[in-house]
Enzyme design. Structure first.
Site, PDB file in Angstrom:
ATOM      1  N   GLY A  92       0.735  -1.366   0.006  1.00 23.36           N
ATOM      2  CA  GLY A  92       0.202  -0.058   0.018  1.00 23.36           C
ATOM      3  C   GLY A  92       0.835   1.134   0.018  1.00 23.36           C
ATOM      4  NE  ARG A  93       3.959   1.954   5.302  1.00 20.09           N
ATOM      5  CZ  ARG A  93       4.455   2.164   6.525  1.00 20.09           C
ATOM      6  NH1 ARG A  93       4.779   3.401   6.815  1.00 20.09           N
ATOM      7  NH2 ARG A  93       4.685   1.445   7.349  1.00 20.09           N
ATOM      8  N   GLY A 126      -0.115   6.372   2.315  1.00 18.75           N
ATOM      9  CA  GLY A 126       1.071   5.708   1.395  1.00 18.75           C
ATOM     10  C   GLY A 126       2.518   6.066   1.805  1.00 18.75           C
ATOM     11  CG  ASP A 249       0.581  -9.178   5.757  1.00 17.96           C
ATOM     12  OD1 ASP A 249      -0.085  -9.635   6.838  1.00 17.96           O
ATOM     13  OD2 ASP A 249       1.107  -7.929   5.905  1.00 17.96           O
TER      14      ASP A 249
END
Length: 475
Positions: A92-93, A126, A249
């Site tokens: 996501g970032r 982000g 993750d």
């Protein structure tokens, strides 16, 4: 001398794993400034530190200008976060810039954290604050020096933009890190969730070729990942490391430690210890880490079932049989490491040792380091760490009779680990513009096993009057 814009990247992840990433570009960094550069790591990667310090080198380290050979992508993955499944997480970032083939032939990802919003951002901005990026730099380099497989930090670059968090605006930064790869258990979960067996099979074949070439099948890949993760978590336990956010993750296929968010090191040896502000129930407490690793590996096995056998029943049987080997692999590595820490080859001593230190809760790092003084004849320093020094005496007598090797103990028991209060002190100063405490800390942690005069404060815990320590993810 190759300019930063001419660095040769390879892109096997992009070439071979279509469907597991999205092409994306980094956000602008309006006033990029190099904060830290890991020159020794740059050399190992075949990069010229002087070139990385140039404006174009800094632009590479923020992702704003990359060589033609690079293809920046946000990687897709799923994951169980604190036990709850999220089908679509991903970078996501962060961005994968590409792969560097080092002078010795190793393949390493270059990955940028804090490089701006991607389609996987899920409402986040982000960005990354400077403090947490420096934390990952410090802790990951300390882990490397301690001999623990880990992603490594190449650079931290301040972006010139503030990042708004709960505690107010903080300087923004990008962390450039390297890894054997960024394949995760969550990557396999995402691939399995697509329902396309070809995607999952290509991912398994890629993971085998890149990390476990001795494996000749997906089942053998599973066995290999179980083995490397058992060894990794055993090393964490031996040094008193608490990862803090062992979501699926955040578990690599390569067996490297990754994603240093709310991580910390034990002071008192207490299996119930956790530090993360977001782990309200202590799911990822120090003593829970082996069990959580096995749970995560069960999720990997579930993802791979379709590749293990044509019959679901047979696939489950095979996966269960492999996973059952985790406990023995973990315990064997744990015990081997602890026997090295106490300088003997007598496994019978370990159970009583664990019972004493879990009851007495001495400082984890100091206890094992001071044991070598006891091996040389002076048990006073190690006994002083216990609230009831006599509780250790029966064990000390049996241990001394086994003939511990004090010099060998000093080679595996660190003097210096990233003490939580010292890390916070250094990061606080860095955010205010004073980088010297971070630089001193990095210098000390680079040689953790050699005791040096004048560095006594780096070997000491915060003390009984210190406030409770809490870590934050920095998201």
């Amino acid at each position: 001398m190759t300019a930063a814009t001419e660095i040769a990247f390879e892109n096997t992840f992009v070439r071979d794993l279509d469907g597991l990433y999205l092409p994306w570009q980094a956000a602008p960094a309006p006033d990029a400034r190099l904060v830290l550069l890991n020159e020794s790591l740059a050399g190992e990667l075949g990069l010229d530190p002087a070139q990385l310090r140039t404006p174009e080198g800094v632009a590479l380290l923020t992702g704003t200008t990359v060589p033609d050979s690079a293809t920046t992508v946000a990687q897709a993955y799923a994951g169980h976060q604190f036990g709850n499944y999220s089908p679509r997480l991903g970078d996501g970032r962060a961005l994968l810039v590409g792969e560097l083939v080092t002078p010795d032939g190793a393949r390493r990802d270059l990955h940028l954290k804090g490089s701006g919003r991607t389609p996987f951002a899920r409402g986040g901005d982000g960005r990354a604050p400077l403090g947490p990026m420096l934390r990952e730099y410090v802790i990951s380099e300390a882990m490397h020096a301690l001999g623990v497989p880990s992603t490594r930090s190449l650079a931290v670059v301040a972006t010139g933009e503030p990042v708004l968090r709960d505690r107010g605006p903080e300087p923004g930064a990008v962390l450039a890190r390297t890894a054997a790869s960024h394949l995760r258990v969550g990557t396999f979960q995402f691939a399995a969730a697509t329902g396309e067996v070809d995607v999952l099979r290509r991912l398994a074949e890629y993971a085998i070729a890149r990390h476990h070439p001795q494996a000749s099948s997906p089942l053998e890949l599973y066995r290999a990942v179980i083995a490397v993760q058992a060894g990794l978590v055993a090393r964490w336990m031996q040094i008193g490391f608490v990862h803090g956010v062992m979501n699926t993750d955040n578990m690599t296929i390569s067996g490297e430690t990754i994603d240093y968010g709310p991580c910390a090191f034990l002071d008192a040896h207490d299996p119930a210890t956790w530090y993360s502000s977001i782990d309200s129930g202590g799911r990822y407490a120090y003593g829970n880490q082996p069990g959580i690793a096995q749970w995560n590996l069960a999720r990997l096995g579930e993802s791979l079932l379709g590749l293990f056998a044509d019959s679901q029943e047979e696939a489950v049987r095979l996966a269960t049989e492999e996973l059952a080997g985790f406990a023995d692999a973990y315990l064997a590595t744990r015990d081997r490491g602890y026997l090295a820490k106490i300088g003997v080859g007598t496994p019978e001593l370990l159970a009583d040792l664990f019972a004493v230190i879990e009851d007495q809760k001495p400082d984890h790092t100091l206890f094992f380091r001071r044991l070598s003084e006891a091996a040389r004849g002076d048990a006073g320093p190690v006994r002083a760490l216990l609230s009831d020094p006599a509780a250790l005496d029966p064990w000390l007598e049996s241990w001394r009779a086994a003939g511990p090797d004090a010099d060998a103990m000093d080679r595996v028991n660190p003097v210096y680990v990233p003490r939580n209060h010292l890390v916070e002190e250094a990061l606080g100063a860095a955010v205010e513009g004073d980088l010297e405490p971070v630089q001193w800390l990095l210098q000390v942690l680079a040689d953790p096993f050699t005791e040096r005069e004048g560095y006594e404060r780096y070997a000491q815990p915060a003390g009984p009057d210190a406030p409770p320590f809490t870590t934050f993810c920095g998201t």
